[in-house]
Scaffold this motif. Structure first.
Motif, PDB file in Angstrom:
ATOM      1  N   SER A   1      39.977  51.077  47.901  1.00 57.05           N
ATOM      2  CA  SER A   1      38.956  52.212  47.371  1.00 57.05           C
ATOM      3  C   SER A   1      38.612  51.992  45.975  1.00 57.05           C
ATOM      4  O   SER A   1      37.620  52.026  45.456  1.00 57.05           O
ATOM      5  CB  SER A   1      39.308  53.638  47.817  1.00 57.05           C
ATOM      6  N   ASP A   2      39.665  51.714  44.997  1.00 53.59           N
ATOM      7  CA  ASP A   2      39.621  51.503  43.725  1.00 53.59           C
ATOM      8  C   ASP A   2      39.181  50.252  43.386  1.00 53.59           C
ATOM      9  O   ASP A   2      39.935  49.170  43.348  1.00 53.59           O
ATOM     10  CB  ASP A   2      40.522  52.315  42.723  1.00 53.59           C
ATOM     11  N   ASN A   3      38.114  49.735  42.927  1.00 53.17           N
ATOM     12  CA  ASN A   3      37.739  48.574  42.481  1.00 53.17           C
ATOM     13  C   ASN A   3      37.323  48.351  40.956  1.00 53.17           C
ATOM     14  O   ASN A   3      37.070  49.304  40.422  1.00 53.17           O
ATOM     15  CB  ASN A   3      36.589  48.112  43.441  1.00 53.17           C
ATOM     16  N   THR A   4      37.223  46.884  40.673  1.00 56.49           N
ATOM     17  CA  THR A   4      36.953  46.703  39.105  1.00 56.49           C
ATOM     18  C   THR A   4      35.750  45.762  39.280  1.00 56.49           C
ATOM     19  O   THR A   4      35.633  45.088  40.229  1.00 56.49           O
ATOM     20  CB  THR A   4      38.194  46.011  38.667  1.00 56.49           C
ATOM     21  N   THR A   5      34.985  45.711  38.299  1.00 58.36           N
ATOM     22  CA  THR A   5      33.792  44.608  38.354  1.00 58.36           C
ATOM     23  C   THR A   5      34.077  43.524  36.996  1.00 58.36           C
ATOM     24  O   THR A   5      33.383  43.825  36.054  1.00 58.36           O
ATOM     25  CB  THR A   5      32.493  45.119  38.298  1.00 58.36           C
ATOM     26  N   PRO A   6      34.815  42.563  37.552  1.00 60.15           N
ATOM     27  CA  PRO A   6      34.816  41.680  36.242  1.00 60.15           C
ATOM     28  C   PRO A   6      33.412  41.117  36.110  1.00 60.15           C
ATOM     29  O   PRO A   6      32.841  40.746  36.982  1.00 60.15           O
ATOM     30  CB  PRO A   6      35.763  40.507  36.656  1.00 60.15           C
TER      31      PRO A   6
ATOM     32  N   LEU B   1      27.632  39.802  39.623  1.00 56.39           N
ATOM     33  CA  LEU B   1      28.231  41.151  39.802  1.00 56.39           C
ATOM     34  C   LEU B   1      29.520  40.744  41.063  1.00 56.39           C
ATOM     35  O   LEU B   1      28.851  40.519  42.126  1.00 56.39           O
ATOM     36  CB  LEU B   1      27.228  42.115  40.108  1.00 56.39           C
ATOM     37  N   VAL B   2      30.566  41.058  40.669  1.00 57.68           N
ATOM     38  CA  VAL B   2      31.738  41.039  41.583  1.00 57.68           C
ATOM     39  C   VAL B   2      32.607  42.343  41.728  1.00 57.68           C
ATOM     40  O   VAL B   2      32.655  43.129  40.598  1.00 57.68           O
ATOM     41  CB  VAL B   2      32.778  39.941  41.200  1.00 57.68           C
ATOM     42  N   PHE B   3      32.706  42.688  42.687  1.00 59.71           N
ATOM     43  CA  PHE B   3      33.825  43.942  42.983  1.00 59.71           C
ATOM     44  C   PHE B   3      35.124  43.270  43.471  1.00 59.71           C
ATOM     45  O   PHE B   3      35.161  42.407  44.489  1.00 59.71           O
ATOM     46  CB  PHE B   3      33.231  44.976  43.936  1.00 59.71           C
ATOM     47  N   VAL B   4      36.008  43.778  42.874  1.00 59.59           N
ATOM     48  CA  VAL B   4      37.519  43.078  43.105  1.00 59.59           C
ATOM     49  C   VAL B   4      38.402  44.340  43.372  1.00 59.59           C
ATOM     50  O   VAL B   4      38.333  45.382  42.709  1.00 59.59           O
ATOM     51  CB  VAL B   4      38.093  41.957  42.020  1.00 59.59           C
ATOM     52  N   ASN B   5      39.638  43.787  43.932  1.00 59.52           N
ATOM     53  CA  ASN B   5      40.702  44.635  44.085  1.00 59.52           C
ATOM     54  C   ASN B   5      41.615  44.165  42.867  1.00 59.52           C
ATOM     55  O   ASN B   5      42.128  43.194  42.961  1.00 59.52           O
ATOM     56  CB  ASN B   5      41.435  44.849  45.372  1.00 59.52           C
ATOM     57  N   PRO B   6      41.568  44.789  41.820  1.00 62.20           N
ATOM     58  CA  PRO B   6      42.216  44.387  40.531  1.00 62.20           C
ATOM     59  C   PRO B   6      43.829  44.047  40.797  1.00 62.20           C
ATOM     60  O   PRO B   6      44.448  43.618  39.942  1.00 62.20           O
ATOM     61  CB  PRO B   6      41.979  45.494  39.337  1.00 62.20           C
ATOM     62  N   ASN B   7      44.526  44.770  41.818  1.00 61.11           N
ATOM     63  CA  ASN B   7      45.829  44.889  41.769  1.00 61.11           C
ATOM     64  C   ASN B   7      46.447  43.856  42.912  1.00 61.11           C
ATOM     65  O   ASN B   7      47.890  43.891  43.047  1.00 61.11           O
ATOM     66  CB  ASN B   7      46.188  46.352  42.301  1.00 61.11           C
ATOM     67  N   LYS B   8      45.676  43.288  43.305  1.00 56.85           N
ATOM     68  CA  LYS B   8      46.131  41.947  44.460  1.00 56.85           C
ATOM     69  C   LYS B   8      45.614  40.867  44.081  1.00 56.85           C
ATOM     70  O   LYS B   8      44.570  40.596  43.667  1.00 56.85           O
ATOM     71  CB  LYS B   8      45.984  42.586  45.837  1.00 56.85           C
ATOM     72  N   LYS B   9      46.457  39.602  44.241  1.00 61.53           N
ATOM     73  CA  LYS B   9      45.788  38.304  44.005  1.00 61.53           C
ATOM     74  C   LYS B   9      46.160  37.602  45.066  1.00 61.53           C
ATOM     75  O   LYS B   9      46.994  37.593  46.045  1.00 61.53           O
ATOM     76  CB  LYS B   9      46.637  37.823  42.825  1.00 61.53           C
ATOM     77  N   THR B  10      45.084  36.566  45.482  1.00 66.81           N
ATOM     78  CA  THR B  10      45.220  35.312  46.307  1.00 66.81           C
ATOM     79  C   THR B  10      46.501  34.592  45.861  1.00 66.81           C
ATOM     80  O   THR B  10      46.877  34.594  44.608  1.00 66.81           O
ATOM     81  CB  THR B  10      44.174  34.455  46.560  1.00 66.81           C
ATOM     82  N   LYS B  11      46.974  33.673  46.549  1.00 68.44           N
ATOM     83  CA  LYS B  11      48.155  32.641  46.502  1.00 68.44           C
ATOM     84  C   LYS B  11      47.757  31.768  44.934  1.00 68.44           C
ATOM     85  O   LYS B  11      48.410  32.040  44.174  1.00 68.44           O
ATOM     86  CB  LYS B  11      48.456  31.793  47.533  1.00 68.44           C
ATOM     87  N   PRO B  12      46.450  31.389  44.936  1.00 66.19           N
ATOM     88  CA  PRO B  12      46.041  30.547  43.541  1.00 66.19           C
ATOM     89  C   PRO B  12      46.126  31.603  42.330  1.00 66.19           C
ATOM     90  O   PRO B  12      45.798  31.193  41.412  1.00 66.19           O
ATOM     91  CB  PRO B  12      44.999  29.909  44.004  1.00 66.19           C
ATOM     92  N   GLY B  13      45.913  32.796  42.686  1.00 65.93           N
ATOM     93  CA  GLY B  13      45.804  33.825  41.703  1.00 65.93           C
ATOM     94  C   GLY B  13      44.440  34.468  41.305  1.00 65.93           C
ATOM     95  O   GLY B  13      44.252  35.018  40.244  1.00 65.93           O
TER      96      GLY B  13
END
Lengths: 439, 439
Positions: A273-278, A307-319
């Protein structure tokens, strides 16, 4: 009055009646001006009145799905391919999509994309400074609004007496086979190495009839993870006004220039639910994060913006951070100034134009809420998108306007580790029947 | 080398070889840098290599047309509904549409819309300052690129020895039934007064394979008089570069940020060959006419702008000039600065980037021609439109990118006296067969 049904084309102009609904009493009557009524000739759109039909060469066609539809409906929850979402009816906005999530075949679970999404506001400002105005809404899709493979769904709301009111066939759901490819690849110098998969998507459609205006509102889910939101307008008002505000369409008939604005409210929950927009500058990945509501507003078209919404606390394998990005559509800039707004979630902030719209005093609107400039970074965010269609009527729109569409798309961006559609199996070909059963 | 076919994902980077084609001699060899080759794991897109298939729930589906296709092809001329156009093949640009005209049921004749239209230039600038580069083009559509109701057409060109070369199945032509409405109307307070017609359009499609890039180019003709031009990109290049120019997609694999630009050249002949482009301010009809090439250039998105081509010498009954207007699509602004250009017709001005492109000295390009700022008012005009798609690769694009589309539409504006589609008869419904012939 003749037997012509196209009343929108035969308005009696210049009369305004104000009614006090508490007292059920007319408090003002103003017959401002007499205007000649347009001719009704050529305005009847009904097939039964067309003779001879202009062009019979639209051949019969239908989608056949020998195995039936590819989706399952359980109550108001629809499952299709990798998507699951809930579709329900609201007496004010019609269609509400909620709890939309997509299956991740690598993580073996459904992952959240959208908590809730719907239209917040619909605004059709006519460029006519006089004040006759009418507004009446009802919802229904007809068979002819949807392809033959559509399934219809009823809606329900609580009536004024608290009892359940059923709205039959308020939505249709269908698999769209528009003839495009989902992906395609040819390997050079390797013979027979072209493969492609047909694009199939799932559409949930509602049509609202609002005065002279019948917008079709589509939510389209793609196996690639995209959600495409589209409004298709069909406006037919023609009013009689001096030429400066419109185009003369025929005797006593002027099409008024107008815009169509739809403000969508999407409570996006990308993975969590909590996202970030880098924010990315276009050509290097030096990211800045929009930390407040004012930093997240965008006037589309002015400069390249992503405009991107991301989960700032999880990363894909390449980061990369799990994300979804906005693919905007054609933009019309106008009254809202910004096309894109992001606000911190607040359960009372639902109606961009205020809870009571034209009776609001302007203190409970999106523009005012966002002045508080709350933090949005790593918070539950609400994304607002303004679809604007600018309509300069022309004679082809008389008496009925061909459709005009606008929309936007939310597309996964490092949400998955790799393409979610690579492994989708193409359907077995259908051998078309040559039997006598096709009449 | 392993048996993986997805060579675009396994480039040997850093080598540049320059060959003198007259002498057939290598004149330069430069092994600039050694770069590790990406892993091939997960890059094979072929169905035969997917196990298990991720999602078999795309059900079988097909379009049935019991009366056959609604169009007729006579040589390279296609007739469908109110449209007639010629489709031919050019060795450089592929698809060329010419002599497109539409039947006017009130004037009882076909009227000209487009003399000739094709792609003039395709440009994919990668944001990579190093200079390995490859370029190879071929044209063909496969069965899987087009829906089951498509008809295929061959192309021909003159080979180096002057003999005819046949390009089999270079185009496909099909009626698109995407499930949308052409028009729709509900009369309030009049029961059963909703009518709608299904939107059916005719698509002429070509696919060019250019290195790693397979754009599908569609020309779509609508009964309403619109021509919609769309490019759908499928890019699969992944190169190994430092992270600043791209997104890390996997071990040793970076998707490079890039734009796709397609410049279309349309010799529009709206009703007649000599046209005018009146400009309207958005909210009053005070028209100015763009009289020269520099006045007609547009940077889309910067301010509201309307581009209309009209026959200035003929008027509809209410007094509007016969016209077609541009409905632009989503815009990416970049190297060409302007998205829209209008030039006076000159038979030598075909290639926006110069006849020999990267071997040109820059003197025969669109930017230079238009510096002459010729008069366009009441002249034969050529309309240039730049489609730009900005691609920031993400992990979902690996190993194969879901499609991304962009385009524009030319829509009749007071070209007809009234809606050309009101009298189109809806097709009789197809009763779906229940016979055993569907396997």
């Amino acid at each position: 009055m003749n037997d012509n049904v196209n009343m929108c084309l035969l308005p009696i102009e210049g009369i305004k009646i104000i009614v006090d609904l508490e007292e059920i009493k007319i408090v003002d009557y103003n017959d401002r001006v007499k205007v000649p009524v347009p001719k009704s000739e050529g305005t009847d759109y009904r097939l039964s009145k067309q003779k001879p039909p202009y062009d019979p060469r639209i051949n019969r066609a239908a989608i056949v799905q020998p195995d039936g539809p590819g989706f399952q409906i359980d109550g108001h929850t629809t499952s299709w391919m990798n998507w699951v979402f809930h579709l329900s009816f609201d007496a004010r906005v019609g269609q509400v999509i909620s709890l939309a999530s997509i299956y991740d075949s690598e993580k073996h679970k459904h992952r959240s994309v959208l908590f809730k999404g719907h239209v917040s506001e619909l605004f059709v400002p006519y460029q006519d400074p006089t004040d006759e105005y009418y507004f009446k809404t009802f919802f229904a899709v007809e068979n002819s609004d949807c392809p033959n493979n559509a399934v219809f769904m009823d809606g329900y709301y609580a009536g004024q007496d608290g009892k359940l009111v059923k709205v039959p066939n308020v939505f249709c759901i269908f698999e769209r086979h528009a003839g495009d490819a989902m992906w395609r690849h040819t390997e050079l110098d390797v013979p027979d190495k072209t493969e492609a998969r047909p694009e199939v998507s799932l559409v949930a459609r509602m049509i609202a009839t609002i005065g002279n205006y019948d917008p079709a509102l589509d939510w389209e889910f793609k196996p690639s993870g995209s959600i495409k939101i589209q409004a298709t307008t069909h406006t037919h008002v023609e009013q009689i006004k001096e030429d400066v505000y419109g185009t003369l369409l025929g005797d006593n008939t002027v099409g008024l220039y107008h815009d169509h604005f739809l403000i969508y409210r999407l409570d996006v929950d990308i993975d969590v639910s909590d996202n970030t927009t880098p924010r990315k500058s276009y050509w290097t990945v030096v990211s800045e994060t929009a930390k407040t509501e004012s930093e997240a507003k965008i006037q589309l078209g002015l400069k390249p913006a992503e405009l991107v919404f991301v989960n700032p606390n999880k990363k894909t394998k390449p980061g990369n951070s799990y994300g979804y990005r906005l693919i905007p559509g054609l933009t019309t800039r106008a009254f809202t100034k910004y096309n894109v707004w992001v606000t911190q979630y607040n359960k009372s902030e639902i109606w961009a134009g205020g809870r009571y719209v034209d009776q609001s005093h302007g203190e409970d609107t999106l523009a005012v809420w966002s002045l508080r400039n709350r933090e949005i970074d790593n918070k539950d965010m609400v994304f607002w998108y303004v679809i604007g269609i600018h309509h300069l009527p022309c004679q082809e729109d008389f008496p009925l306007m061909p459709t005009l569409s606008a929309g936007f798309e939310l597309r996964p961006t490092n949400f998955f580790e790799s393409s979610p559609v690579l492994k989708v199996k193409p359907p077995k070909p259908v051998t078309l029947p040559k039997c006598s059963a096709i009449p």
